[in-house]
Write a protein that holds these residues in place. Sequence first.
Motif, short mmCIF file in Angstrom:
data_model
loop_
_atom_site.label_atom_id
_atom_site.label_comp_id
_atom_site.label_asym_id
_atom_site.label_seq_id
_atom_site.Cartn_x
_atom_site.Cartn_y
_atom_site.Cartn_z
N THR A 255 0.77 -1.16 -0.17
CA THR A 255 0.01 -0.03 -0.21
C THR A 255 0.85 1.28 -0.14
O THR A 255 2.15 1.13 -0.12
CB THR A 255 -0.91 0.15 1.31
N ARG B 288 -7.97 8.13 -0.94
CA ARG B 288 -9.14 7.41 -0.71
C ARG B 288 -9.90 7.67 0.66
O ARG B 288 -11.12 7.56 0.67
CB ARG B 288 -9.07 5.84 -0.81
N CYS C 133 -20.24 0.41 13.94
CA CYS C 133 -19.98 1.86 13.72
C CYS C 133 -20.78 2.87 14.30
O CYS C 133 -20.65 3.67 14.98
CB CYS C 133 -19.14 2.25 12.57
N ARG D 32 -5.09 -5.66 2.57
CA ARG D 32 -4.79 -4.26 2.60
C ARG D 32 -6.16 -3.26 2.38
O ARG D 32 -6.12 -2.32 2.63
CB ARG D 32 -4.01 -3.76 1.40
N GLY E 199 -15.90 -2.79 0.47
CA GLY E 199 -15.77 -1.34 0.53
C GLY E 199 -16.67 -0.65 -0.45
O GLY E 199 -17.19 0.33 -0.04
N ARG E 200 -16.73 -0.94 -1.73
CA ARG E 200 -17.39 -0.35 -2.42
C ARG E 200 -18.95 -0.09 -2.14
O ARG E 200 -19.70 0.82 -2.27
CB ARG E 200 -17.34 -0.91 -4.05
N HIS F 106 -19.39 10.03 12.73
CA HIS F 106 -18.61 8.68 12.76
C HIS F 106 -17.65 9.10 11.80
O HIS F 106 -17.75 9.66 10.41
CB HIS F 106 -19.45 7.74 12.45
N ASN G 149 -14.35 7.82 6.97
CA ASN G 149 -13.87 8.00 5.54
C ASN G 149 -14.13 9.61 5.45
O ASN G 149 -15.03 9.83 5.52
CB ASN G 149 -14.44 6.92 4.69
N MET H 103 -23.02 5.25 10.71
CA MET H 103 -23.51 4.26 9.73
C MET H 103 -22.43 3.04 9.86
O MET H 103 -21.22 3.52 10.03
CB MET H 103 -23.58 4.78 8.35
N1 ACO Z 1 -3.51 0.29 -1.09
C1 ACO Z 1 -3.26 0.21 -2.30
N2 ACO Z 1 -4.10 -0.08 -3.12
C2 ACO Z 1 -5.44 -0.72 -2.42
C3 ACO Z 1 -5.61 -0.81 -1.24
C4 ACO Z 1 -4.49 -0.28 -0.12
N3 ACO Z 1 -4.76 -0.06 1.02
N4 ACO Z 1 -6.69 -1.42 -0.80
C5 ACO Z 1 -7.31 -1.73 -1.98
N5 ACO Z 1 -6.50 -1.34 -2.98
C6 ACO Z 1 -6.57 -1.67 -4.40
C7 ACO Z 1 -7.58 -2.81 -4.79
O1 ACO Z 1 -6.85 -3.92 -4.77
C8 ACO Z 1 -8.08 -2.49 -6.14
O2 ACO Z 1 -6.99 -2.71 -6.99
P1 ACO Z 1 -7.34 -3.25 -8.42
O3 ACO Z 1 -8.00 -2.37 -9.21
O4 ACO Z 1 -6.02 -3.75 -9.07
O5 ACO Z 1 -8.04 -4.74 -8.14
C9 ACO Z 1 -8.15 -0.89 -6.16
O6 ACO Z 1 -7.23 -0.58 -5.01
C10 ACO Z 1 -9.49 -0.33 -5.87
O7 ACO Z 1 -9.89 -1.10 -4.90
P2 ACO Z 1 -11.43 -0.79 -4.44
O8 ACO Z 1 -11.86 -1.32 -3.31
O9 ACO Z 1 -12.50 -0.68 -5.63
O10 ACO Z 1 -11.11 0.64 -3.99
P3 ACO Z 1 -12.12 1.83 -3.67
O11 ACO Z 1 -11.79 3.07 -4.37
O12 ACO Z 1 -13.56 1.60 -3.50
O13 ACO Z 1 -11.68 2.31 -2.17
C11 ACO Z 1 -12.11 2.03 0.20
C12 ACO Z 1 -11.74 1.38 -1.29
C13 ACO Z 1 -11.22 3.10 0.66
C14 ACO Z 1 -12.38 0.94 1.29
C15 ACO Z 1 -13.58 2.60 -0.24
O14 ACO Z 1 -14.17 1.58 -0.84
C16 ACO Z 1 -14.27 3.04 0.90
O15 ACO Z 1 -13.90 3.82 1.47
N6 ACO Z 1 -15.46 2.21 1.28
C17 ACO Z 1 -16.26 2.74 2.75
C18 ACO Z 1 -15.81 1.70 3.64
C19 ACO Z 1 -15.52 2.27 4.95
O16 ACO Z 1 -15.38 3.28 5.17
N7 ACO Z 1 -15.87 1.36 5.80
C20 ACO Z 1 -15.78 1.67 7.10
C21 ACO Z 1 -16.58 0.83 8.08
S1 ACO Z 1 -18.24 1.24 7.68
C22 ACO Z 1 -18.44 2.68 8.22
O17 ACO Z 1 -17.72 2.80 9.43
C23 ACO Z 1 -19.21 3.68 7.50
#
Ligand code: ACO
Length: 323
Positions: free
Chosen positions: A28, A36, A112, A151, A215-216, A250, A253, A310
């Motif tokens: 990462t 992100r 959360c 990751r 995550g998405r 909360h 992100n 949420m």
């Molecule tokens: N470092 C580098 N690359 C990464 C990492 C990382 N830590 N994590 C994932 N990637 C890569 C993936 O492997 C993927 O690579 P690929 O395209 O080669 O397959 C690429 O990044 C995109 O992955 P996505 O999962 O689609 O990334 P996205 O843009 O959706 O971001 C994230 C991921 C940050 C988790 C986002 O979906 C998000 O913020 N979701 C909300 C989740 C959240 O906040 N949850 C918290 C708990 S719930 C709550 O409290 C509300």
Amino acid sequence: IRSVVLGCGSYLPEQVVTNAQLAARIDTSDEWIVQRTGIRERHIAAEGEFTSHLAIKAAQAALADAGVDAQSIELIVLATSTPDNTFPATAVAVQHGLGINHGAAFDLQAVCSGFVFALATADNFLRTGAYKRALVIGAETFSRILDWNDRGTCVLFGDGAGAVVLEAQEQPGNAATDRGVVTTHLRSDGRHKAKLFVDGGPSSTQTVGHLRMEGREVFKHAVGMITDVIVDAFNATGLNADSIDWFVPHQANKRIIDASAHKLHIAPEKVVLTVDRHGNTSAASIPLALSVARKDGRIKKGDLVLLEAMGGGFTWGSALVRW
Ligand code: ACO
């Protein structure tokens, strides 16, 4: 009768882990994580440091801020998804740690959204006259349920605890100035239970398990659910984004927080952000953020504070509190 906040406090474990430190262990980068999520660093509990230990320190800080003795507490509601043990409730370990052996203490699990659910629960007990003073705590050690090889999730979370002291108080009956919890709105929808979950548990696998998340999918639902339940709070009270002094969401992100504030027309300078330094501490994130904004002088007596969360379930909720 209103549940008035007498004080708040928090505790973060000593060890800070930066994005660069994570990048040295897994594939990462600081740039990816910041872009992100807005997260730069998080605190991680030491070996032998449990959720109850963090909670006790946060509770002691809240009691000191409120200027009240632990013995005056009749109810402890502790929100956590990372309890010390399957049972007894972590809340009773906290109760014992504070030297209290009267009243009631129990855990509440809404991931959360836990702090908002716990606040609403305590508020209802206080307003019915069942108890006079309550501790509402959010405390987590998510580092213990992370898959440190994934990751996509391990970079997002941190450990910590926060607490508030609530007291049932008669208020004059002026909607614009009465202090305390004004309204709470809670929701859940189990159709989404597989989008964010832990793949273990006493009944299903007899293991602790690890956090799993699409995550998405979470992102896709978050802003809509958060804004809906805030609109519920506005509709119930006749208040609106302009009435709010501080928005304390909360901290999962930065992009979700920014998008929610934008959709609700809440000015960016009213948003309290701690996700950069704390990561997502689940049920602890709101009381941790409240403590930061209280200590630095932003939240003052009489301010109207909007809370929202949420999380897994999905669960989601909002609370309006006049400080
Ligand atoms: N470092 C580098 N690359 C990464 C990492 C990382 N830590 N994590 C994932 N990637 C890569 C993936 O492997 C993927 O690579 P690929 O395209 O080669 O397959 C690429 O990044 C995109 O992955 P996505 O999962 O689609 O990334 P996205 O843009 O959706 O971001 C994230 C991921 C940050 C988790 C986002 O979906 C998000 O913020 N979701 C909300 C989740 C959240 O906040 N949850 C918290 C708990 S719930 C709550 O409290 C509300």
